[in-house]
Design an enzyme around this catalytic site. Structure first.
Site, PDB file in Angstrom:
ATOM      1  N   LYS A  13     -26.757  12.449  -3.028  1.00  0.00           N
ATOM      2  CA  LYS A  13     -27.109  11.446  -2.026  1.00  0.00           C
ATOM      3  C   LYS A  13     -25.874  10.752  -1.440  1.00  0.00           C
ATOM      4  O   LYS A  13     -25.770  10.585  -0.231  1.00  0.00           O
ATOM      5  CB  LYS A  13     -27.977  10.402  -2.732  1.00  0.00           C
ATOM      6  CG  LYS A  13     -28.967   9.693  -1.897  1.00  0.00           C
ATOM      7  CD  LYS A  13     -30.035   8.984  -2.732  1.00  0.00           C
ATOM      8  CE  LYS A  13     -29.618   8.573  -4.112  1.00  0.00           C
ATOM      9  NZ  LYS A  13     -29.159   7.196  -4.230  1.00  0.00           N
ATOM     10  N   ARG A  88     -35.624   1.102  -4.767  1.00  0.00           N
ATOM     11  CA  ARG A  88     -35.685   1.866  -6.011  1.00  0.00           C
ATOM     12  C   ARG A  88     -37.059   1.742  -6.673  1.00  0.00           C
ATOM     13  O   ARG A  88     -37.326   2.386  -7.662  1.00  0.00           O
ATOM     14  CB  ARG A  88     -34.657   1.314  -6.990  1.00  0.00           C
ATOM     15  CG  ARG A  88     -33.249   1.835  -6.749  1.00  0.00           C
ATOM     16  CD  ARG A  88     -32.943   2.768  -7.821  1.00  0.00           C
ATOM     17  NE  ARG A  88     -31.680   3.045  -8.411  1.00  0.00           N
ATOM     18  CZ  ARG A  88     -30.477   3.095  -7.952  1.00  0.00           C
ATOM     19  NH1 ARG A  88     -30.199   2.734  -6.756  1.00  0.00           N
ATOM     20  NH2 ARG A  88     -29.480   3.493  -8.693  1.00  0.00           N
ATOM     21  N   ARG A 133     -17.052   6.811 -14.703  1.00  0.00           N
ATOM     22  CA  ARG A 133     -18.060   5.738 -14.577  1.00  0.00           C
ATOM     23  C   ARG A 133     -18.736   5.480 -15.924  1.00  0.00           C
ATOM     24  O   ARG A 133     -19.140   6.401 -16.611  1.00  0.00           O
ATOM     25  CB  ARG A 133     -19.117   6.134 -13.545  1.00  0.00           C
ATOM     26  CG  ARG A 133     -18.698   5.821 -12.130  1.00  0.00           C
ATOM     27  CD  ARG A 133     -19.719   6.270 -11.125  1.00  0.00           C
ATOM     28  NE  ARG A 133     -21.063   5.753 -11.379  1.00  0.00           N
ATOM     29  CZ  ARG A 133     -22.055   5.843 -10.501  1.00  0.00           C
ATOM     30  NH1 ARG A 133     -21.842   6.391  -9.318  1.00  0.00           N
ATOM     31  NH2 ARG A 133     -23.241   5.371 -10.783  1.00  0.00           N
TER      32      ARG A 133
HETATM   33  P1  AMP Z   1     -26.254   3.827  -7.783  1.00  0.00           P
HETATM   34  O1  AMP Z   1     -24.816   3.830  -7.381  1.00  0.00           O
HETATM   35  O2  AMP Z   1     -27.177   3.711  -6.604  1.00  0.00           O
HETATM   36  O3  AMP Z   1     -26.613   4.967  -8.684  1.00  0.00           O
HETATM   37  O4  AMP Z   1     -26.501   2.484  -8.622  1.00  0.00           O
HETATM   38  C1  AMP Z   1     -25.793   2.212  -9.828  1.00  0.00           C
HETATM   39  C2  AMP Z   1     -26.504   1.099 -10.595  1.00  0.00           C
HETATM   40  O5  AMP Z   1     -26.557  -0.093  -9.780  1.00  0.00           O
HETATM   41  C3  AMP Z   1     -27.963   1.376 -10.952  1.00  0.00           C
HETATM   42  O6  AMP Z   1     -28.112   2.116 -12.155  1.00  0.00           O
HETATM   43  C4  AMP Z   1     -28.504  -0.051 -11.114  1.00  0.00           C
HETATM   44  O7  AMP Z   1     -28.094  -0.650 -12.317  1.00  0.00           O
HETATM   45  C5  AMP Z   1     -27.805  -0.776  -9.962  1.00  0.00           C
HETATM   46  N1  AMP Z   1     -28.570  -0.704  -8.699  1.00  0.00           N
HETATM   47  C6  AMP Z   1     -28.196  -0.093  -7.527  1.00  0.00           C
HETATM   48  N2  AMP Z   1     -29.144  -0.221  -6.583  1.00  0.00           N
HETATM   49  C7  AMP Z   1     -30.152  -0.925  -7.165  1.00  0.00           C
HETATM   50  C8  AMP Z   1     -31.429  -1.355  -6.722  1.00  0.00           C
HETATM   51  N3  AMP Z   1     -31.872  -1.055  -5.488  1.00  0.00           N
HETATM   52  N4  AMP Z   1     -32.202  -2.063  -7.593  1.00  0.00           N
HETATM   53  C9  AMP Z   1     -31.786  -2.353  -8.844  1.00  0.00           C
HETATM   54  N5  AMP Z   1     -30.610  -1.952  -9.329  1.00  0.00           N
HETATM   55  C10 AMP Z   1     -29.786  -1.241  -8.509  1.00  0.00           C
END
Ligand code: AMP
Length: 190
Positions: A13, A88, A133
């Site tokens: 993505k 999400r 990460r």
């Molecule tokens: P991502 O980079 O989108 O995979 O997000 C990394 C982490 O950020 C996730 O595992 C959540 O802990 C937090 N996070 C990102 N977007 C959201 C969201 N829309 N709602 C809640 N937590 C989020």
């Protein structure tokens, strides 16, 4: 154009989002990146979310909606945006509808990238090595995939019901997947 990009962690993505924002000349708004930036900067919000993010759990809906609203209010987002990592869950999808309705800029297209779980685990293990990460260990990845299936899959249904969901098969080269996404956008525009 205002687009929501959906897909499990590791579905490519983020990579596709970068290509798409260049193509469409709209900002790429990733809630994960906004949160990671807050953690790196050591802001109050960053301190609040650091542990939650490291464990692979979702940050509270209110906190994420707050940073998202700030970002969407910036001038560059008025011409369109590509939203990545939000919504999400169904509550976030509804909150986003409400927010964007108030801002008079509703989502026009939701694109979901579909990849099966075992492929994702292999891909993320590779990314963990490259980027270091803390939420990329196998245990955390499995938890994030479970959360995705439980909470984020209903988001696709939400956009399906609104008649703006397109699914794209996410296995293949970056260019192949990008070609499929562009195909969807051409269709949406016609
Ligand atoms: P991502 O980079 O989108 O995979 O997000 C990394 C982490 O950020 C996730 O595992 C959540 O802990 C937090 N996070 C990102 N977007 C959201 C969201 N829309 N709602 C809640 N937590 C989020």
């Amino acid at each position: 154009m205002r687009i929501v990009l959906l897909g499990p962690p590791g579905s490519g993505k983020g990579t596709q989002a970068k290509l798409l924002t260049e193509e469409l000349k709209v900002p790429h708004i990733s809630t994960g990146e906004l949160l990671r930036a807050a953690v790196a900067a050591g802001t109050e919000l960053g301190l609040q979310v650091k542990e939650i993010m490291a464990s692979g759990q979702l940050v509270s809906d209110d906190l994420v909606l707050g940073i998202l609203e700030d970002r969407l209010s910036q001038p560059d987002a008025q011409a369109g945006f590509l939203l990545d990592g939000y919504p999400r869950n169904l509550a976030q999808a509804k909150a986003l509808d409400g927010l964007l309705e108030r801002m008079q800029m509703p989502v026009e297209e939701a694109i979901e990238i579909a990849v099966d779980n075992e492929q994702i685990i292999q891909r993320i293990a590779k990314r963990a090595e490259q980027e270091g990460r803390s939420d990329d260990t196998e245990e955390v990845i499995r938890r994030r995939l479970e959360i995705y299936t439980e909470q984020t899959a209903p988001v696709s249904d939400h956009y399906q019901q609104r008649g703006i969901l397109s699914q794209v098969y996410g296995v293949g080269s970056i260019e192949e997947v990008f070609g499929r996404i562009k195909g969807v956008l051409v269709q949406a525009a016609s």
